[in-house]
Design a protein around this motif. Structure first.
Motif, mmCIF file in Angstrom:
data_model
loop_
_atom_site.group_PDB
_atom_site.id
_atom_site.type_symbol
_atom_site.label_atom_id
_atom_site.label_comp_id
_atom_site.label_asym_id
_atom_site.label_seq_id
_atom_site.Cartn_x
_atom_site.Cartn_y
_atom_site.Cartn_z
ATOM 1 N N ALA A 28 0.821 -1.205 0.000
ATOM 2 C CA ALA A 28 0.000 0.000 0.000
ATOM 3 C C ALA A 28 0.860 1.262 0.000
ATOM 4 N N GLN A 29 0.429 2.260 -0.760
ATOM 5 C CA GLN A 29 1.072 3.569 -0.801
ATOM 6 C C GLN A 29 0.232 4.538 0.037
ATOM 7 N N TRP A 30 0.626 4.732 1.270
ATOM 8 C CA TRP A 30 -0.217 5.452 2.220
ATOM 9 C C TRP A 30 -0.334 6.941 1.925
ATOM 10 N N LYS A 31 0.615 7.512 1.235
ATOM 11 C CA LYS A 31 0.506 8.952 0.955
ATOM 12 C C LYS A 31 -0.698 9.255 0.076
ATOM 13 N N TYR A 32 -1.043 8.330 -0.804
ATOM 14 C CA TYR A 32 -2.233 8.529 -1.646
ATOM 15 C C TYR A 32 -3.507 8.297 -0.845
ATOM 16 N N LEU A 33 -3.447 7.380 0.113
ATOM 17 C CA LEU A 33 -4.610 7.152 0.962
ATOM 18 C C LEU A 33 -4.907 8.366 1.832
ATOM 19 N N TRP A 66 -14.424 4.241 -20.493
ATOM 20 C CA TRP A 66 -13.574 5.376 -20.849
ATOM 21 C C TRP A 66 -12.136 5.121 -20.428
ATOM 22 N N LYS A 67 -11.976 4.503 -19.223
ATOM 23 C CA LYS A 67 -10.630 4.182 -18.743
ATOM 24 C C LYS A 67 -9.934 3.203 -19.686
ATOM 25 N N ASP A 68 -10.695 2.218 -20.185
ATOM 26 C CA ASP A 68 -10.122 1.253 -21.117
ATOM 27 C C ASP A 68 -9.675 1.919 -22.412
ATOM 28 N N ARG A 69 -10.472 2.861 -22.915
ATOM 29 C CA ARG A 69 -10.149 3.545 -24.172
ATOM 30 C C ARG A 69 -8.955 4.477 -24.025
ATOM 31 N N ARG A 70 -8.766 5.007 -22.798
ATOM 32 C CA ARG A 70 -7.679 5.959 -22.570
ATOM 33 C C ARG A 70 -6.433 5.274 -22.030
ATOM 34 N N LYS A 71 -6.402 3.934 -22.070
ATOM 35 C CA LYS A 71 -5.268 3.204 -21.506
ATOM 36 C C LYS A 71 -3.954 3.674 -22.126
ATOM 37 N N GLY A 72 -3.036 4.029 -21.272
ATOM 38 C CA GLY A 72 -1.742 4.508 -21.753
ATOM 39 C C GLY A 72 -1.672 6.021 -21.862
ATOM 40 N N ASN A 73 -2.842 6.689 -21.844
ATOM 41 C CA ASN A 73 -2.860 8.151 -21.942
ATOM 42 C C ASN A 73 -3.129 8.744 -20.560
ATOM 43 N N ARG A 74 -2.124 8.791 -19.751
ATOM 44 C CA ARG A 74 -2.283 9.265 -18.379
ATOM 45 C C ARG A 74 -2.032 10.778 -18.343
ATOM 46 N N PHE A 75 -3.137 11.519 -18.361
ATOM 47 C CA PHE A 75 -2.991 12.969 -18.394
ATOM 48 C C PHE A 75 -3.637 13.627 -17.181
ATOM 49 N N PHE A 76 -3.970 12.837 -16.148
ATOM 50 C CA PHE A 76 -4.604 13.402 -14.968
ATOM 51 C C PHE A 76 -3.587 14.172 -14.134
ATOM 52 N N PRO A 77 -4.001 15.282 -13.570
ATOM 53 C CA PRO A 77 -3.074 16.050 -12.733
ATOM 54 C C PRO A 77 -2.948 15.458 -11.340
ATOM 55 N N ASP A 78 -1.750 15.487 -10.809
ATOM 56 C CA ASP A 78 -1.501 15.032 -9.443
ATOM 57 C C ASP A 78 -1.672 16.224 -8.522
ATOM 58 N N THR A 79 -2.921 16.668 -8.350
ATOM 59 C CA THR A 79 -3.224 17.874 -7.585
ATOM 60 C C THR A 79 -4.259 17.566 -6.515
ATOM 61 N N TRP A 80 -4.390 18.503 -5.562
ATOM 62 C CA TRP A 80 -5.322 18.305 -4.466
ATOM 63 C C TRP A 80 -6.761 18.286 -4.946
ATOM 64 N N TRP A 81 -7.084 19.116 -5.963
ATOM 65 C CA TRP A 81 -8.478 19.187 -6.390
ATOM 66 C C TRP A 81 -8.921 17.915 -7.120
ATOM 67 N N PHE A 82 -7.984 17.229 -7.800
ATOM 68 C CA PHE A 82 -8.333 15.966 -8.439
ATOM 69 C C PHE A 82 -8.604 14.903 -7.373
ATOM 70 N N ALA A 83 -7.762 14.857 -6.338
ATOM 71 C CA ALA A 83 -7.995 13.931 -5.231
ATOM 72 C C ALA A 83 -9.310 14.257 -4.522
ATOM 73 N N ALA A 84 -9.610 15.567 -4.370
ATOM 74 C CA ALA A 84 -10.858 15.969 -3.717
ATOM 75 C C ALA A 84 -12.063 15.515 -4.514
ATOM 76 N N ALA A 85 -12.025 15.736 -5.831
ATOM 77 C CA ALA A 85 -13.152 15.352 -6.682
ATOM 78 C C ALA A 85 -13.369 13.847 -6.672
ATOM 79 N N MET A 86 -12.294 13.075 -6.836
ATOM 80 C CA MET A 86 -12.404 11.623 -6.840
ATOM 81 C C MET A 86 -12.812 11.095 -5.463
#
Length: 246
Positions: free
Chosen positions: A69-74, A117-137
């Protein structure tokens, strides 16, 4: 509670097996369980039946992958997820069961769309590693897991965005859902009142189905082509969710 027809018992054991399979690497298969249980028990009551089954199955994943487990993401995601759980708790108190089932069905459709959508975008990782993305998810995932236990695809998209390797992906997800599900347990008992001794007795009866599903899941992953299996799961899940709306 325990007085079911033979068909209902078969469906319940199939649901338990699917949950067990989902914890050993069969992607998306547990999505079909949610609408089936909602049809048998009703929307809100079904969430209380399913939660202890998920908690028992979570220990399989945590027991094997806990070191990865990667606890910083948790820590980044959990506070927002708890907020989403709180919003869902309020929604569950103000809507009737018919609307509750409709919300579950809509969330299932949204999660299916995210999976595709995740399957179609496989390999195209363009999500930002930001607080607002973590908040939304986190908020969306917390809401989805409290309302219908269907946060898997949402959390998977977040972890994929973080570029985690396979074992870390599974281990982080296992801990996330175990923590969230344990936190939901008293809410189902004291607020929604969807868990009592009768529902827990039923869940314990289904424990062998969870274990059998875990064994079958390992075998199926090796035998059935992933694309064919995922297509079957998505179609069955979509049809089941559609039944909740009619």
């Amino acid at each position: 509670m325990i007085d079911f027809t033979l068909l209902q018992w078969l469906l319940l054991f199939c649901c338990a097996m699917l949950i067990g399979m989902s914890k050993v690497g069969v992607p998306g298969v547990s999505m079909a369980v949610v609408p089936v249980l909602a049809l048998i028990f009703g929307g809100k009551a079904s969430t209380g039946i399913l939660l202890p089954i998920l908690m028992m199955a979570d220990w399989f994943g945590v027991g094997y992958y806990h070191r990865h487990a990667q606890w910083k993401y948790l820590w980044r995601l959990l506070p927002w997820a708890f907020g989403g759980v709180g919003v869902a708790l309020w929604v569950g108190e103000v809507v009737n069961d018919e609307w509750f089932k409709n919300i579950i069905a809509i969330l299932v459709f949204i999660c299916i769309a995210l999976m595709l959508w995740k399957d179609r975008r496989k390999g195209n990782r363009f999500f930002p590693d930001t607080w607002w993305f973590a908040a939304a998810m986190g908020i969306l995932g917390g809401f989805a897991t409290m309302i219908g236990n269907v946060a898997g695809p949402i959390f998977a998209i977040y972890l994929l965005a973080m570029r985690l390797p396979k074992n870390s992906f599974i281990g982080t997800g296992a801990w996330f859902f175990l923590i969230i599900n344990i936190s939901k347990f008293p809410l189902h008992i004291f607020v929604w009142k969807t868990i009592d001794w009768q529902t827990l007795k039923l869940d314990l009866i289904l424990l062998p189905g969870i274990a059998l599903g875990a064994v079958l899941g390992v075998w199926l992953v090796k035998k059935i082509p992933d694309k064919t299996y995922r297509t079957f799961v998505i179609v069955v899940t979509a049809l089941s969710a559609f039944l909740l709306l009619i």
